[in-house]
Design a protein around this motif. Structure first.
Motif, PDB file in Angstrom:
ATOM      1  N   VAL A  79     -96.526 -22.893  -6.765  1.00  0.00           N
ATOM      2  CA  VAL A  79     -97.719 -23.700  -6.460  1.00  0.00           C
ATOM      3  C   VAL A  79     -98.980 -22.961  -6.905  1.00  0.00           C
ATOM      4  O   VAL A  79     -99.865 -23.555  -7.526  1.00  0.00           O
ATOM      5  CB  VAL A  79     -97.767 -24.061  -4.963  1.00  0.00           C
ATOM      6  CG1 VAL A  79     -99.074 -24.723  -4.602  1.00  0.00           C
ATOM      7  CG2 VAL A  79     -96.594 -24.957  -4.605  1.00  0.00           C
ATOM      8  N   ASP A  80     -99.059 -21.671  -6.621  1.00  0.00           N
ATOM      9  CA  ASP A  80    -100.228 -20.894  -7.041  1.00  0.00           C
ATOM     10  C   ASP A  80    -100.356 -20.866  -8.562  1.00  0.00           C
ATOM     11  O   ASP A  80    -101.452 -20.991  -9.107  1.00  0.00           O
ATOM     12  CB  ASP A  80    -100.150 -19.467  -6.504  1.00  0.00           C
ATOM     13  CG  ASP A  80    -100.258 -19.395  -4.991  1.00  0.00           C
ATOM     14  OD1 ASP A  80    -100.788 -20.356  -4.388  1.00  0.00           O
ATOM     15  OD2 ASP A  80     -99.820 -18.388  -4.418  1.00  0.00           O
ATOM     16  N   SER A  81     -99.224 -20.705  -9.254  1.00  0.00           N
ATOM     17  CA  SER A  81     -99.239 -20.680 -10.720  1.00  0.00           C
ATOM     18  C   SER A  81     -99.738 -22.002 -11.280  1.00  0.00           C
ATOM     19  O   SER A  81    -100.553 -22.031 -12.214  1.00  0.00           O
ATOM     20  CB  SER A  81     -97.837 -20.411 -11.267  1.00  0.00           C
ATOM     21  OG  SER A  81     -97.379 -19.160 -10.871  1.00  0.00           O
ATOM     22  N   LEU A  82     -99.258 -23.103 -10.736  1.00  0.00           N
ATOM     23  CA  LEU A  82     -99.675 -24.421 -11.217  1.00  0.00           C
ATOM     24  C   LEU A  82    -101.148 -24.677 -10.950  1.00  0.00           C
ATOM     25  O   LEU A  82    -101.859 -25.232 -11.799  1.00  0.00           O
ATOM     26  CB  LEU A  82     -98.806 -25.509 -10.584  1.00  0.00           C
ATOM     27  CG  LEU A  82     -97.347 -25.528 -11.037  1.00  0.00           C
ATOM     28  CD1 LEU A  82     -96.537 -26.493 -10.177  1.00  0.00           C
ATOM     29  CD2 LEU A  82     -97.235 -25.878 -12.503  1.00  0.00           C
ATOM     30  N   ARG A  83    -101.621 -24.281  -9.777  1.00  0.00           N
ATOM     31  CA  ARG A  83    -103.050 -24.477  -9.455  1.00  0.00           C
ATOM     32  C   ARG A  83    -103.936 -23.631 -10.366  1.00  0.00           C
ATOM     33  O   ARG A  83    -105.009 -24.064 -10.771  1.00  0.00           O
ATOM     34  CB  ARG A  83    -103.311 -24.128  -8.003  1.00  0.00           C
ATOM     35  CG  ARG A  83    -102.809 -25.182  -7.048  1.00  0.00           C
ATOM     36  CD  ARG A  83    -103.169 -24.849  -5.619  1.00  0.00           C
ATOM     37  NE  ARG A  83    -102.727 -25.901  -4.728  1.00  0.00           N
ATOM     38  CZ  ARG A  83    -102.432 -25.710  -3.465  1.00  0.00           C
ATOM     39  NH1 ARG A  83    -102.542 -24.509  -2.929  1.00  0.00           N
ATOM     40  NH2 ARG A  83    -102.025 -26.715  -2.712  1.00  0.00           N
ATOM     41  N   THR A  84    -103.481 -22.421 -10.695  1.00  0.00           N
ATOM     42  CA  THR A  84    -104.251 -21.526 -11.551  1.00  0.00           C
ATOM     43  C   THR A  84    -104.479 -22.131 -12.932  1.00  0.00           C
ATOM     44  O   THR A  84    -105.555 -21.969 -13.517  1.00  0.00           O
ATOM     45  CB  THR A  84    -103.529 -20.169 -11.696  1.00  0.00           C
ATOM     46  OG1 THR A  84    -103.430 -19.576 -10.402  1.00  0.00           O
ATOM     47  CG2 THR A  84    -104.276 -19.227 -12.612  1.00  0.00           C
ATOM     48  N   ILE A  85    -103.492 -22.859 -13.450  1.00  0.00           N
ATOM     49  CA  ILE A  85    -103.650 -23.447 -14.783  1.00  0.00           C
ATOM     50  C   ILE A  85    -104.201 -24.866 -14.741  1.00  0.00           C
ATOM     51  O   ILE A  85    -104.239 -25.555 -15.747  1.00  0.00           O
ATOM     52  CB  ILE A  85    -102.338 -23.371 -15.597  1.00  0.00           C
ATOM     53  CG1 ILE A  85    -101.191 -24.097 -14.900  1.00  0.00           C
ATOM     54  CG2 ILE A  85    -101.977 -21.945 -15.884  1.00  0.00           C
ATOM     55  CD1 ILE A  85     -99.900 -24.126 -15.705  1.00  0.00           C
TER      56      ILE A  85
END
Length: 66
Positions: free
Chosen positions: A14-20
Motif C-alpha cells: 500500500v505504501d509503495s502504491l501511494r508513493t507512485i
C-alpha cells in the motif's frame, strides 16, 4: 500486505502504491448470518457470495468513489 523485493527486504504494498501516485481502496467482504431471526442461520461468506452480487457491490463502490 507485504512482499519481498530483489534485496530480500519487506516492502509494504500500500505504501509503495501511494508513493507512485495510486489511490488504494481495500474492500472488506465480511462473513455474516443470512437471517438474523432464524436460530442457526446459514452463514454467508461475503467474498465467496454470488459473483453477480459481488459485481454489483463493486459497481456501486466505484460509482461512489467517482
Amino acid at each position: 500486505m507485504t512482499y519481498k523485493n530483489n534485496l530480500d527486504q519487506t516492502v509494504f504494498l500500500v505504501d509503495s502504491l501511494r508513493t507512485i501516485g495510486y489511490d488504494v481502496v481495500i474492500v472488506n467482504q465480511p462473513t455474516y448470518p443470512e437471517n438474523l431471526v432464524q436460530q442457526n442461520p446459514p452463514i454467508i461468506d461475503g467474498g465467496a457470495d454470488y459473483i453477480e452480487r459481488n459485481a454489483m457491490a463493486h459497481v456501486a463502490l466505484y460509482q461512489a468513489l467517482k
